[in-house]
Design a protein around this motif. Structure first.
Motif, PDB file in Angstrom:
ATOM      1  N   VAL A 277       1.305  -1.493   0.157  1.00 54.00           N
ATOM      2  CA  VAL A 277       0.277   0.080   0.558  1.00 54.00           C
ATOM      3  C   VAL A 277       0.822   0.923   0.078  1.00 54.00           C
ATOM      4  N   TRP A 278       1.964   1.143   0.896  1.00 56.79           N
ATOM      5  CA  TRP A 278       2.688   2.629   0.575  1.00 56.79           C
ATOM      6  C   TRP A 278       3.697   2.901  -0.226  1.00 56.79           C
ATOM      7  N   THR A 279       4.173   1.349  -0.975  1.00 51.75           N
ATOM      8  CA  THR A 279       5.137   1.461  -2.427  1.00 51.75           C
ATOM      9  C   THR A 279       4.325   2.428  -3.037  1.00 51.75           C
ATOM     10  N   ASP A 280       2.612   1.657  -3.144  1.00 46.30           N
ATOM     11  CA  ASP A 280       2.083   1.812  -4.571  1.00 46.30           C
ATOM     12  C   ASP A 280       2.155   3.540  -4.745  1.00 46.30           C
ATOM     13  N   TYR A 281       1.646   3.859  -3.677  1.00 45.22           N
ATOM     14  CA  TYR A 281       1.301   5.268  -2.957  1.00 45.22           C
ATOM     15  C   TYR A 281       2.092   6.052  -3.060  1.00 45.22           C
ATOM     16  N   THR A 282       3.104   5.630  -2.873  1.00 43.10           N
ATOM     17  CA  THR A 282       4.588   7.247  -2.316  1.00 43.10           C
ATOM     18  C   THR A 282       5.337   6.855  -4.385  1.00 43.10           C
ATOM     19  N   HIS A 283       4.967   6.028  -4.862  1.00 46.07           N
ATOM     20  CA  HIS A 283       6.007   5.472  -6.451  1.00 46.07           C
ATOM     21  C   HIS A 283       4.892   6.651  -7.009  1.00 46.07           C
ATOM     22  N   PHE A 284       3.396   6.368  -6.997  1.00 43.46           N
ATOM     23  CA  PHE A 284       2.642   7.474  -7.320  1.00 43.46           C
ATOM     24  C   PHE A 284       3.387   8.919  -7.833  1.00 43.46           C
ATOM     25  N   VAL A 285       2.890   9.242  -6.537  1.00 36.71           N
ATOM     26  CA  VAL A 285       3.705  10.730  -5.525  1.00 36.71           C
ATOM     27  C   VAL A 285       4.179  10.992  -6.152  1.00 36.71           C
ATOM     28  N   TYR A 286       5.893  10.161  -6.214  1.00 33.52           N
ATOM     29  CA  TYR A 286       7.023  10.414  -6.917  1.00 33.52           C
ATOM     30  C   TYR A 286       7.109  10.480  -8.226  1.00 33.52           C
ATOM     31  N   TYR A 287       6.741   9.764  -9.095  1.00 32.92           N
ATOM     32  CA  TYR A 287       6.923  10.120  -9.951  1.00 32.92           C
ATOM     33  C   TYR A 287       5.898  11.356 -10.986  1.00 32.92           C
ATOM     34  N   ASN A 288       5.203  12.083 -10.549  1.00 38.25           N
ATOM     35  CA  ASN A 288       3.980  13.017 -10.378  1.00 38.25           C
ATOM     36  C   ASN A 288       4.871  14.216  -9.774  1.00 38.25           C
ATOM     37  N   ILE A 289       5.597  14.314  -9.187  1.00 43.67           N
ATOM     38  CA  ILE A 289       5.803  15.593  -7.890  1.00 43.67           C
ATOM     39  C   ILE A 289       7.637  15.636  -8.873  1.00 43.67           C
ATOM     40  N   PHE A 290       8.146  14.832  -8.781  1.00 42.80           N
ATOM     41  CA  PHE A 290       9.885  14.476  -8.484  1.00 42.80           C
ATOM     42  C   PHE A 290       9.664  14.883 -10.329  1.00 42.80           C
ATOM     43  N   THR A 291       8.904  14.281 -11.237  1.00 40.83           N
ATOM     44  CA  THR A 291       8.881  14.543 -12.962  1.00 40.83           C
ATOM     45  C   THR A 291       9.053  16.036 -13.144  1.00 40.83           C
ATOM     46  N   ALA A 292       8.130  16.801 -12.290  1.00 41.68           N
ATOM     47  CA  ALA A 292       7.375  17.920 -12.650  1.00 41.68           C
ATOM     48  C   ALA A 292       8.283  18.652 -12.340  1.00 41.68           C
ATOM     49  N   ALA A 293       8.680  19.013 -10.899  1.00 48.29           N
ATOM     50  CA  ALA A 293      10.100  19.253 -10.235  1.00 48.29           C
ATOM     51  C   ALA A 293      11.666  19.434 -11.266  1.00 48.29           C
ATOM     52  N   ILE A 294      11.645  17.936 -12.067  1.00 46.68           N
ATOM     53  CA  ILE A 294      12.657  17.509 -12.335  1.00 46.68           C
ATOM     54  C   ILE A 294      12.590  19.336 -13.992  1.00 46.68           C
ATOM     55  N   GLU A 295      11.138  18.669 -14.777  1.00 47.45           N
ATOM     56  CA  GLU A 295      10.868  19.514 -16.130  1.00 47.45           C
ATOM     57  C   GLU A 295      10.817  21.340 -15.376  1.00 47.45           C
ATOM     58  N   ASN A 296      10.028  21.093 -13.866  1.00 46.85           N
ATOM     59  CA  ASN A 296      10.376  22.803 -13.880  1.00 46.85           C
ATOM     60  C   ASN A 296      11.928  23.499 -13.941  1.00 46.85           C
ATOM     61  N   SER A 297      13.483  22.051 -13.607  1.00 48.71           N
ATOM     62  CA  SER A 297      13.686  22.982 -12.854  1.00 48.71           C
ATOM     63  C   SER A 297      14.925  23.237 -14.545  1.00 48.71           C
ATOM     64  N   THR A 298      14.696  21.967 -15.269  1.00 51.34           N
ATOM     65  CA  THR A 298      14.955  21.802 -16.636  1.00 51.34           C
ATOM     66  C   THR A 298      14.734  23.589 -17.276  1.00 51.34           C
ATOM     67  N   GLY A 299      13.037  23.458 -17.574  1.00 50.27           N
ATOM     68  CA  GLY A 299      12.252  24.622 -17.697  1.00 50.27           C
ATOM     69  C   GLY A 299      13.631  26.161 -17.783  1.00 50.27           C
TER      70      GLY A 299
END
Length: 307
Positions: A277-299
């Motif tokens: 349960v914890w891994t399923d949920y947090t991977h979803f959070v990391y995928y969205n937040i960290f990906t957006a953060a990387i794109e934001n910093s690249t932009g």
């Protein structure tokens, strides 16, 4: 998703690419079902190995039950039995004192056991991480590899969780003190419950980050604080969903057959279920937040170069 998270979150870009590359498609509930039910053999095997780290905890619980049985002999001390039997006028006070002493002894003995159990969770989360990403692994190898790599993170998280449990247990024991005001008793239980809920939510994000990324301790704590503050409702729902094994143990009733059934299910799948349960949920959070953060910093970098 707030701009504040994207600017403050710390990202391990190299290892995040591994998550992005292997991130499964479909619903998160479907993935949870596929891993927990479809790979139950590996899931239950990881849980059985985890029980090795719970042996001290089980031993303390058995010893505490023996102490509680011994304390019960104080219950009939409210009258004189036979000639020369010592009369005990304050039998209830003696019983309450013995009960509190037993609870305090049990709680203090459980504290290091909880820490040891948290160290074992490092192996469970490492195994579940790979299954959530679709990889086939050798359970024994990856379990102890996770313990080897992340034992220190789990050690101090377990210590904090043990202290939070101590506060909750002592607040519950406070109900046995007649001179303590009822309002304070309720307030202490509510406060200690909120503390342990917050600690477990922090633990969820720190444990799953340590299993997936190579981030310094300070950055994992900062990320966990951001996620705890930013997604309170989602975190609460996940905590409720992951508490099913504990709830089953508390409500299994007096039926011997039902008790054996619940204990067997929790022994085979309880810890692995929480990890799923914890891994399923947090991977979803990391995928969205960290990906957006990387794109934001690249932009931002592109804009600076353009100027």
């Amino acid at each position: 998703m707030t701009k504040d998270i994207l600017e403050k979150v710390s990202v391990d870009k190299e290892n995040h690419e591994y998550l992005v590359k292997n991130y499964p498609s479909g619903s998160r509930f479907g993935l949870m079902k596929e891993v927990f039910l479809g790979r139950m053999n590996d899931v239950s095997k990881a849980n059985w190995i985890m029980l090795i780290f719970c042996l001290p905890l089980f031993a303390v619980l058995v010893y505490a039950s023996m102490l509680a049985a011994k304390d019960s002999v104080y219950a009939p001390f409210s009258s004189n039995f036979g000639i020369g039997y010592p009369v005990t006028d304050n039998a209830q006070a003696l019983y309450d004192e013995a009960t509190f002493a037993t609870a305090l002894t049990r709680t203090c003995m459980l504290l290091p056991c909880i820490v040891i159990a948290f160290v074992g969770l490092a192996g469970v989360f490492n195994v579940i991480k790979y299954h959530m990403l679709g990889a086939n692994v050798k359970v024994w190898k990856e379990f102890f590899k996770g313990v080897k790599n992340n034992w220190f993170v789990h050690l101090w998280i377990g210590a904090i969780a043990a202290l939070a449990y101590f506060l909750l247990e002592m607040s519950i024991c406070g109900f046995g003190v007649p001179s303590f005001p009822l309002g304070w008793k309720i307030a202490l239980i509510v406060i200690s419950s909120l503390i342990i809920l917050t600690v477990l939510t922090f633990a969820m994000f720190i444990i799953t980050q340590s299993a997936l990324y190579y981030l310094p301790m300070g950055k994992m704590i900062k990320n966990a604080a951001l996620f705890v503050r930013s997604f309170p409702l989602q975190n609460l729902l996940i905590m409720i969903a992951s508490s099913i094994p504990a709830v089953l143990l508390m409500i299994m009733g007096d039926s011997f057959f039902l008790q054996i059934l619940v204990i067997m299910i929790c022994s085979m799948l309880g810890f692995s279920y929480i990890a799923c349960v914890w891994t399923d949920y947090t991977h979803f959070v990391y995928y969205n937040i960290f990906t957006a953060a990387i794109e934001n910093s690249t932009g931002k970098g592109k804009k600076k170069r353009a100027k």
